[in-house]
Design a protein around this motif. Structure first.
Motif, PDB file in Angstrom:
ATOM      1  N   THR A  89      10.428 -10.601  60.108  1.00 29.78           N
ATOM      2  CA  THR A  89       9.850 -10.715  58.768  1.00 29.78           C
ATOM      3  C   THR A  89      10.253 -12.053  58.164  1.00 29.78           C
ATOM      4  O   THR A  89      11.434 -12.429  58.197  1.00 29.78           O
ATOM      5  N   VAL A  90       9.276 -12.775  57.629  1.00 31.70           N
ATOM      6  CA  VAL A  90       9.511 -14.054  56.951  1.00 31.70           C
ATOM      7  C   VAL A  90       9.129 -13.869  55.489  1.00 31.70           C
ATOM      8  O   VAL A  90       8.005 -13.456  55.180  1.00 31.70           O
ATOM      9  N   THR A  91      10.045 -14.175  54.586  1.00 34.46           N
ATOM     10  CA  THR A  91       9.770 -13.964  53.168  1.00 34.46           C
ATOM     11  C   THR A  91      10.448 -15.044  52.327  1.00 34.46           C
ATOM     12  O   THR A  91      11.528 -15.542  52.674  1.00 34.46           O
ATOM     13  N   GLY A  92       9.781 -15.412  51.234  1.00 36.55           N
ATOM     14  CA  GLY A  92      10.378 -16.324  50.257  1.00 36.55           C
ATOM     15  C   GLY A  92      10.238 -17.795  50.550  1.00 36.55           C
ATOM     16  O   GLY A  92      10.837 -18.628  49.849  1.00 36.55           O
ATOM     17  N   PHE A  93       9.439 -18.190  51.536  1.00 34.48           N
ATOM     18  CA  PHE A  93       9.289 -19.600  51.875  1.00 34.48           C
ATOM     19  C   PHE A  93       8.041 -20.191  51.215  1.00 34.48           C
ATOM     20  O   PHE A  93       7.066 -19.488  50.932  1.00 34.48           O
ATOM     21  N   THR A  94       8.074 -21.510  51.016  1.00 36.29           N
ATOM     22  CA  THR A  94       6.888 -22.276  50.641  1.00 36.29           C
ATOM     23  C   THR A  94       6.533 -23.188  51.804  1.00 36.29           C
ATOM     24  O   THR A  94       7.370 -23.967  52.266  1.00 36.29           O
ATOM     25  N   PHE A  95       5.296 -23.074  52.273  1.00 34.28           N
ATOM     26  CA  PHE A  95       4.780 -23.913  53.356  1.00 34.28           C
ATOM     27  C   PHE A  95       3.805 -24.914  52.734  1.00 34.28           C
ATOM     28  O   PHE A  95       2.848 -24.500  52.062  1.00 34.28           O
ATOM     29  N   THR A  96       4.022 -26.203  52.978  1.00 37.36           N
ATOM     30  CA  THR A  96       3.241 -27.188  52.228  1.00 37.36           C
ATOM     31  C   THR A  96       3.099 -28.506  52.988  1.00 37.36           C
ATOM     32  O   THR A  96       3.800 -28.753  53.971  1.00 37.36           O
TER      33      THR A  96
END
Length: 236
Positions: free
Chosen positions: A195-202
């Motif tokens: 599970t991946v949570t709380g990231f910003t990909f930009t």
């Protein structure tokens, strides 16, 4: 946490007026960016006509006069007030379909006849009744140094390996000018139960791969993340 696909441009020097310039090769000899971000916000490519910031959806467009052969179209008098120094480095954003309502495509400019007001492109379907350069189709000319006349605009000279930018505010020690370089920021291969949570990909490049790529995976969850400033698909 922020996962950025951008490379930071650090070495700037004055060019003219409020425009700065930087060597493109500081981020790699093959770099030819299609986007530029200032402190996380995507900036506007130098364009003709200028962006109408008060009416960005319905204003700031040029309209084709009609096709001029299979690869060219005629533009209105006065749109380009003086010849561009490097027309072959410009691109045309063409809005396809009746009145340009079917979406847009980026077309390489091969030459411009400034006397006859004809733009030649690498597109071969300009005379097509639906996909071509029909009268009243919207378009924009982008990436001409002569069009860099407002704060927040930028352009790139791929031949001379230069980036030109008019910052919307002072370029200080904490300012970040970033061009996208890396397409895929996170890749899962033969992975399960993550599970991946709380990231910003930009700040990924246009036309690149997916920001997050999953291959041969099982039970991969992305929950509560943000995808912003992506040049291509977020997830694939």
């Amino acid at each position: 946490p922020i996962l950025s696909g951008g490379a930071r441009l650090l070495q700037w020097k004055p060019f003219e007026r409020n425009i700065l310039q930087a060597d493109l090769d500081q981020i790699g000899t093959g770099a030819n960016p299609k986007d530029l971000f200032f402190n996380g916000a995507r900036q506007v490519p130098a364009r003709i006509p200028n962006l109408d910031r008060d009416n960005p959806l319905y204003g700031g467009w040029a309209f084709m006069q009609g096709p001029s052969g299979p690869d060219a179209f005629t533009y209105a008098k006065g749109l380009i007030p003086r010849p561009l120094s490097k027309p072959e480095q410009t691109v045309v954003r063409h809005f396809v379909g009746p009145n340009g309502g079917w979406g847009s495509q980026m077309l390489t400019v091969t030459s411009i006849d400034f006397d006859q007001r004809i733009i030649h492109t690498a597109y071969a379907d300009g005379a097509h009744p639906l996909l071509g350069f029909n009268a009243n189709c919207r378009f924009i000319i982008e990436n001409a140094i002569e069009a860099l006349d407002q704060p927040g605009e930028w352009c790139v000279d791929a031949k001379d390996r230069k980036v030109y930018f008019w910052p919307p505010s002072e370029l200080g020690a904490t300012s970040e000018v970033v061009v996208p370089a890396l397409s895929t920021l996170l890749r899962f291969s033969h992975a399960s139960w993550i599970t991946v949570t709380g990231f910003t990909f930009t700040e990924t490049p246009a036309g690149g791969g997916d920001s997050v790529r999953c291959e041969d995976r099982d039970h991969i969850q992305l929950i509560g993340n943000r995808f912003v400033g992506s040049g291509s698909r977020a997830l694939g």
